[in-house]
Design an enzyme around this catalytic site. Structure first.
Site, PDB file in Angstrom:
ATOM      1  N   ASN A  72       0.809  -1.226   0.000  1.00 43.97           N
ATOM      2  CA  ASN A  72       0.000   0.000   0.000  1.00 43.97           C
ATOM      3  C   ASN A  72       0.841   1.275   0.000  1.00 43.97           C
ATOM      4  O   ASN A  72       0.438   2.274  -0.595  1.00 43.97           O
ATOM      5  CB  ASN A  72      -0.924  -0.016   1.227  1.00 43.97           C
ATOM      6  CG  ASN A  72      -1.491   1.354   1.515  1.00 43.97           C
ATOM      7  OD1 ASN A  72      -2.370   1.845   0.809  1.00 43.97           O
ATOM      8  ND2 ASN A  72      -0.969   2.005   2.552  1.00 43.97           N
ATOM      9  N   TYR A 106       4.971   9.483 -10.765  1.00 42.53           N
ATOM     10  CA  TYR A 106       3.986   8.707  -9.990  1.00 42.53           C
ATOM     11  C   TYR A 106       3.155   7.833 -10.943  1.00 42.53           C
ATOM     12  O   TYR A 106       2.974   6.636 -10.701  1.00 42.53           O
ATOM     13  CB  TYR A 106       3.085   9.677  -9.234  1.00 42.53           C
ATOM     14  CG  TYR A 106       1.975   9.048  -8.430  1.00 42.53           C
ATOM     15  CD1 TYR A 106       2.208   8.550  -7.150  1.00 42.53           C
ATOM     16  CD2 TYR A 106       0.672   8.969  -8.943  1.00 42.53           C
ATOM     17  CE1 TYR A 106       1.177   7.986  -6.399  1.00 42.53           C
ATOM     18  CE2 TYR A 106      -0.354   8.408  -8.206  1.00 42.53           C
ATOM     19  CZ  TYR A 106      -0.104   7.917  -6.934  1.00 42.53           C
ATOM     20  OH  TYR A 106      -1.126   7.351  -6.198  1.00 42.53           O
ATOM     21  N   ALA A 121       3.865   6.742 -13.891  1.00 49.41           N
ATOM     22  CA  ALA A 121       4.699   5.664 -14.445  1.00 49.41           C
ATOM     23  C   ALA A 121       4.912   4.564 -13.409  1.00 49.41           C
ATOM     24  O   ALA A 121       4.873   3.367 -13.723  1.00 49.41           O
ATOM     25  CB  ALA A 121       6.044   6.224 -14.906  1.00 49.41           C
ATOM     26  N   LYS A 167       2.893   3.708 -11.021  1.00 45.62           N
ATOM     27  CA  LYS A 167       1.655   2.948 -10.824  1.00 45.62           C
ATOM     28  C   LYS A 167       1.362   2.068 -12.046  1.00 45.62           C
ATOM     29  O   LYS A 167       0.826   0.960 -11.894  1.00 45.62           O
ATOM     30  CB  LYS A 167       0.485   3.896 -10.538  1.00 45.62           C
ATOM     31  CG  LYS A 167       0.630   4.627  -9.204  1.00 45.62           C
ATOM     32  CD  LYS A 167       0.669   3.667  -8.010  1.00 45.62           C
ATOM     33  CE  LYS A 167       0.668   4.382  -6.669  1.00 45.62           C
ATOM     34  NZ  LYS A 167       0.721   3.460  -5.531  1.00 45.62           N
TER      35      LYS A 167
HETATM   36  P1  NAD Z   1      -0.728   8.592   2.686  1.00 47.66           P
HETATM   37  O1  NAD Z   1       0.283   9.596   2.306  1.00 47.66           O
HETATM   38  O2  NAD Z   1      -1.614   8.852   3.848  1.00 47.66           O
HETATM   39  O3  NAD Z   1      -0.056   7.178   2.922  1.00 47.66           O
HETATM   40  C1  NAD Z   1       1.122   6.767   2.286  1.00 47.66           C
HETATM   41  C2  NAD Z   1       1.811   5.792   3.211  1.00 47.66           C
HETATM   42  O4  NAD Z   1       3.020   5.336   2.588  1.00 47.66           O
HETATM   43  C3  NAD Z   1       2.192   6.443   4.539  1.00 47.66           C
HETATM   44  O5  NAD Z   1       1.867   5.572   5.589  1.00 47.66           O
HETATM   45  C4  NAD Z   1       3.710   6.602   4.425  1.00 47.66           C
HETATM   46  O6  NAD Z   1       4.380   6.527   5.648  1.00 47.66           O
HETATM   47  C5  NAD Z   1       4.065   5.395   3.550  1.00 47.66           C
HETATM   48  N1  NAD Z   1       5.367   5.584   2.916  1.00 47.66           N
HETATM   49  C6  NAD Z   1       5.721   6.539   2.030  1.00 47.66           C
HETATM   50  N2  NAD Z   1       7.029   6.423   1.721  1.00 47.66           N
HETATM   51  C7  NAD Z   1       7.498   5.362   2.432  1.00 47.66           C
HETATM   52  C8  NAD Z   1       8.773   4.757   2.556  1.00 47.66           C
HETATM   53  N3  NAD Z   1       9.854   5.202   1.878  1.00 47.66           N
HETATM   54  N4  NAD Z   1       8.899   3.700   3.387  1.00 47.66           N
HETATM   55  C9  NAD Z   1       7.854   3.251   4.101  1.00 47.66           C
HETATM   56  N5  NAD Z   1       6.609   3.778   4.011  1.00 47.66           N
HETATM   57  C10 NAD Z   1       6.443   4.829   3.192  1.00 47.66           C
HETATM   58  O7  NAD Z   1      -1.594   8.378   1.372  1.00 47.66           O
HETATM   59  P2  NAD Z   1      -2.662   7.282   0.944  1.00 47.66           P
HETATM   60  O8  NAD Z   1      -3.597   7.972   0.048  1.00 47.66           O
HETATM   61  O9  NAD Z   1      -3.196   6.533   2.090  1.00 47.66           O
HETATM   62  O10 NAD Z   1      -1.772   6.317   0.026  1.00 47.66           O
HETATM   63  C11 NAD Z   1      -1.801   4.904   0.115  1.00 47.66           C
HETATM   64  C12 NAD Z   1      -1.627   4.321  -1.275  1.00 47.66           C
HETATM   65  O11 NAD Z   1      -2.776   4.644  -2.073  1.00 47.66           O
HETATM   66  C13 NAD Z   1      -0.419   4.877  -2.029  1.00 47.66           C
HETATM   67  O12 NAD Z   1       0.233   3.836  -2.723  1.00 47.66           O
HETATM   68  C14 NAD Z   1      -1.051   5.832  -3.020  1.00 47.66           C
HETATM   69  O13 NAD Z   1      -0.266   6.001  -4.171  1.00 47.66           O
HETATM   70  C15 NAD Z   1      -2.346   5.116  -3.321  1.00 47.66           C
HETATM   71  N6  NAD Z   1      -3.380   5.972  -3.916  1.00 47.66           N
HETATM   72  C16 NAD Z   1      -3.810   7.079  -3.238  1.00 47.66           C
HETATM   73  C17 NAD Z   1      -4.780   7.888  -3.845  1.00 47.66           C
HETATM   74  C18 NAD Z   1      -5.304   9.123  -3.168  1.00 47.66           C
HETATM   75  O14 NAD Z   1      -6.004   9.914  -3.827  1.00 47.66           O
HETATM   76  N7  NAD Z   1      -5.012   9.355  -1.892  1.00 47.66           N
HETATM   77  C19 NAD Z   1      -5.272   7.554  -5.106  1.00 47.66           C
HETATM   78  C20 NAD Z   1      -4.809   6.421  -5.752  1.00 47.66           C
HETATM   79  C21 NAD Z   1      -3.855   5.632  -5.136  1.00 47.66           C
END
Ligand code: NAD
Length: 247
Positions: free
Chosen positions: A89, A155, A157, A159
């Site tokens: 995630n 980002y 790319a 995904k």
């Molecule tokens: P968020 O920023 O709250 O969570 C991201 C998490 O990734 C955090 O817990 C952070 O600590 C962790 N993280 C980041 N870099 C890290 C590293 N180097 N080592 C360990 N952990 C790391 O955002 P979110 O929206 O909950 O994102 C979760 C996933 O969902 C991500 O992969 C994001 O790309 C994906 N996503 C989010 C959205 C959105 O609109 N929020 C949309 C599509 C996909």
């Protein structure tokens, strides 16, 4: 009793996912990057739900570092002996204008969003294959399919690469491990905390449901993919984007 490992498991979508797996009786291995205090507080909240105790293992680590990933997997297996489900995630988005994009930022994004999930899937996947069962779920994005923004091209790319990784893992682990991805659209998390009101309204006007998702609405689909109800779902990418207006 089953065990799930969730990266980025103390915030946003990962936190909501941890809560639903916990309610379903799983032991949890949650990987967090920095905030020990936040992790500790969440751990206390999770250990006892409705008086029912479960084990929660909080592991700090930077998923852009292979040595951290190897250690995290080792400690998770030392504690629980088996991991039934891996949720890749964690992710980052370093939004900058196209002309300001740097190689360093691009590589960092790929490290966390794509190479980290590859390494974790290899380490955990090989053990799952020995066990004869397992589920891997990758949290991709509609940005990796057909929603592209020049400010997030690295980002996007990463995904798209994660979706390709999903297909390759499903192909490789075939009969033993179910490997699928969810592709969320916009979700209300810290990742989008700095978006301005006009931009959000403009984006919402293109969503059939007219709003961003709550993290739990993504977590529910992740849990479904992990569950036995999804026993015939293999190599799929499930969009969870509220529908996109076509005209
Ligand atoms: P968020 O920023 O709250 O969570 C991201 C998490 O990734 C955090 O817990 C952070 O600590 C962790 N993280 C980041 N870099 C890290 C590293 N180097 N080592 C360990 N952990 C790391 O955002 P979110 O929206 O909950 O994102 C979760 C996933 O969902 C991500 O992969 C994001 O790309 C994906 N996503 C989010 C959205 C959105 O609109 N929020 C949309 C599509 C996909």
């Amino acid at each position: 009793m089953k065990t799930v490992l969730i990266t980025g498991g103390t915030r946003g979508i990962g936190k909501a996912t941890a809560q639903i797996f916990r309610k379903q009786g799983y032991n949890l291995v949650l990987v967090y990057q920095k905030n020990k205090e936040e992790a500790k507080k969440f751990e206390e909240e999770l250990v006892s739900i409705d008086g029912e105790l479960r084990e929660v293992l909080m592991l700090q680590g930077d998923l852009s570092k292979e040595e951290d990933i190897i250690r995290i997997v080792r400690e998770a297996y030392q504690k629980f002996g088996v991991i039934d489900c891996l949720v890749n995630n964690a992710g980052i988005a370093i939004d900058t204008f196209f002309c300001d994009k740097t190689k360093e930022n691009f590589i960092k994004t790929l490290d966390v969003n794509l190479i980290g999930p590859f390494l974790l899937s290899r380490e955990v996947g090989n053990r799952m294959q020995e066990e004869g069962h397992g589920v891997i779920i990758n949290v991709a994005s509609t940005n990796g399919i057909d929603t592209n923004y020049p400010i997030s091209l690295d980002y996007d790319a990463s995904k798209a690469g994660l979706i390709s990784l999903t297909h390759n893992l499903a192909n490789y682990y075939g009969k033993t491990i179910r490997v699928n991805a969810v592709a969320p659209g916009w979700v209300k998390t810290d990742m989008n905390a700095t978006l301005d009101k006009e931009f959000i309204e403009e984006e919402e006007s293109h969503i059939l449901l007219g709003r961003f998702a709550d993290p739990s609405e993504i977590a529910n689909v992740i849990y479904f993919l992990a569950s036995d109800e999804a026993s015939y779902i293999q190599d799929s990418v499930i969009r969870v984007d509220g529908g996109v207006k076509r005209s």
